[in-house]
Scaffold this active site. Structure first.
Site, mmCIF file in Angstrom:
data_model
loop_
_atom_site.group_PDB
_atom_site.id
_atom_site.type_symbol
_atom_site.label_atom_id
_atom_site.label_comp_id
_atom_site.label_asym_id
_atom_site.label_seq_id
_atom_site.Cartn_x
_atom_site.Cartn_y
_atom_site.Cartn_z
ATOM 1 N N VAL A 1 0.811 -1.222 0.000
ATOM 2 C CA VAL A 1 0.000 0.000 0.000
ATOM 3 C C VAL A 1 0.842 1.269 0.000
ATOM 4 O O VAL A 1 0.313 2.359 -0.226
ATOM 5 C CB VAL A 1 -0.982 0.025 1.189
ATOM 6 C CG1 VAL A 1 -1.951 -1.146 1.119
ATOM 7 C CG2 VAL A 1 -0.241 0.051 2.530
ATOM 8 N N TYR B 1 3.928 6.062 15.623
ATOM 9 C CA TYR B 1 2.623 5.403 15.576
ATOM 10 C C TYR B 1 1.515 6.361 16.013
ATOM 11 O O TYR B 1 0.474 6.480 15.339
ATOM 12 C CB TYR B 1 2.642 4.171 16.476
ATOM 13 C CG TYR B 1 1.375 3.353 16.415
ATOM 14 C CD1 TYR B 1 1.142 2.492 15.349
ATOM 15 C CD2 TYR B 1 0.430 3.419 17.438
ATOM 16 C CE1 TYR B 1 -0.020 1.724 15.302
ATOM 17 C CE2 TYR B 1 -0.728 2.666 17.394
ATOM 18 C CZ TYR B 1 -0.958 1.817 16.321
ATOM 19 O OH TYR B 1 -2.111 1.070 16.277
ATOM 20 N N LYS C 1 -1.645 7.761 13.688
ATOM 21 C CA LYS C 1 -3.037 7.472 14.011
ATOM 22 C C LYS C 1 -3.832 8.753 14.283
ATOM 23 O O LYS C 1 -5.026 8.827 13.966
ATOM 24 C CB LYS C 1 -3.121 6.512 15.192
ATOM 25 C CG LYS C 1 -2.593 5.115 14.867
ATOM 26 C CD LYS C 1 -3.331 4.502 13.678
ATOM 27 C CE LYS C 1 -2.887 3.085 13.384
ATOM 28 N NZ LYS C 1 -3.640 2.472 12.260
#
Length: 259
Positions: A70, A164, A168
């Site tokens: 992706v 991370y 997010k």
């Protein structure tokens, strides 16, 4: 991508693309969707793990594996072209692919690791959502649903997880933008924020996880299948109904009041 108007498909079964479907939550979602009668396209970087997901299918729907990275725009374009050429449309995208990255103080995080997390968790989700929009706007019947895998870290970070947590938090902004722009095209976009689903990614949490006060304490987990059931329920809603944000978590985990 050269998307055209695709032929009308009349069916209660939906064409669903799940990224990061080779393991963990992605596999659980793919298997649950197949069990509910939907046609699932399982995407991921590793063909061998995708084959394991296909083997776990429980029908009456089915799972087809299409390997893709992706983070690669060309690979994403090819993936979506394969979906539309084979099934004529795309009803649902589950943007699940993601990595956790290094657990280090911010001043020790290598830039290469930062970029790897952002490329996978954020840019990968953007590329897939962009491709899905191009299909969903033009297909007949028009529209579709996009579900982004967020995290409790989209609200409150764990210590020493800067890449991370940043990725997010950014997913939340992406979700809101998709939801806003999708209104005009019958595209419903939402986000599921998951706390402590038991997967390979969270294997260490049950034995001990770094807390905001510096202590190491074990945390409870939930089954990935519980998350998958919620995804199935969401995609079976009419497109006139959206679930912008949904949080599912282990009841006793330190989220409310974290930090």
């Amino acid at each position: 991508m050269g998307v055209n108007h695709y032929p009308r498909v009349v069916s209660t079964s939906k064409i669903v693309l799940v990224t990061g479907a080779g393991s963990g939550i992605g596999r659980a979602i793919a298997v649950a969707l197949s069990a509910a009668g939907h046609q699932v396209v399982a995407a991921g970087r590793t063909a061998a793990t995708l084959d394991e997901t296909v083997a776990a299918a429980s029908g009456p729907g089915s799972i087809v594996a299409l390997p893709a990275d992706v983070t690669d725009p060309d690979a994403v374009q090819a993936l979506f072209e394969q979906v539309t050429e084979r099934w004529g449309r795309l009803d649902v995208l589950v943007n699940n692919a993601g990595i956790f990255g290094p657990t280090l103080p911010i001043d020790e995080v290598p830039v290469a690791d930062w970029r790897r997390v952002i490329d996978t968790n954020l840019t990968g989700a953007f590329l897939c959502a962009q491709a899905a929009f191009r299909v969903m706007k033009r297909q007949d019947p028009r529209g579709g649903r996009i579900i982004n895998n967020g995290s409790l870290s989209a609200h409150v970070p764990r210590p020493e997880t800067v890449a991370y947590a940043a990725s997010k938090h950014a997913i939340t902004g992406l979700t809101k933008s998709l939801s806003l722009e999708g209104r005009a095209y019958d595209i419903a976009a939402g986000q599921i924020d998951i706390g402590n689903a038991a997967t390979e990614l969270t294997a260490g949490i049950a034995s001990g996880s770094l807390q905001a006060d510096g202590a190491i304490r074990p945390e409870p987990t939930i089954a990935a299948d519980d998350v998958a059931r919620l995804v199935v329920q969401t995609i079976e809603l009419p497109l006139s109904t959206n679930v912008p944000f949904l949080t599912v978590m282990a009841n006793a985990m330190p989220y409310i009041g974290r930090g």
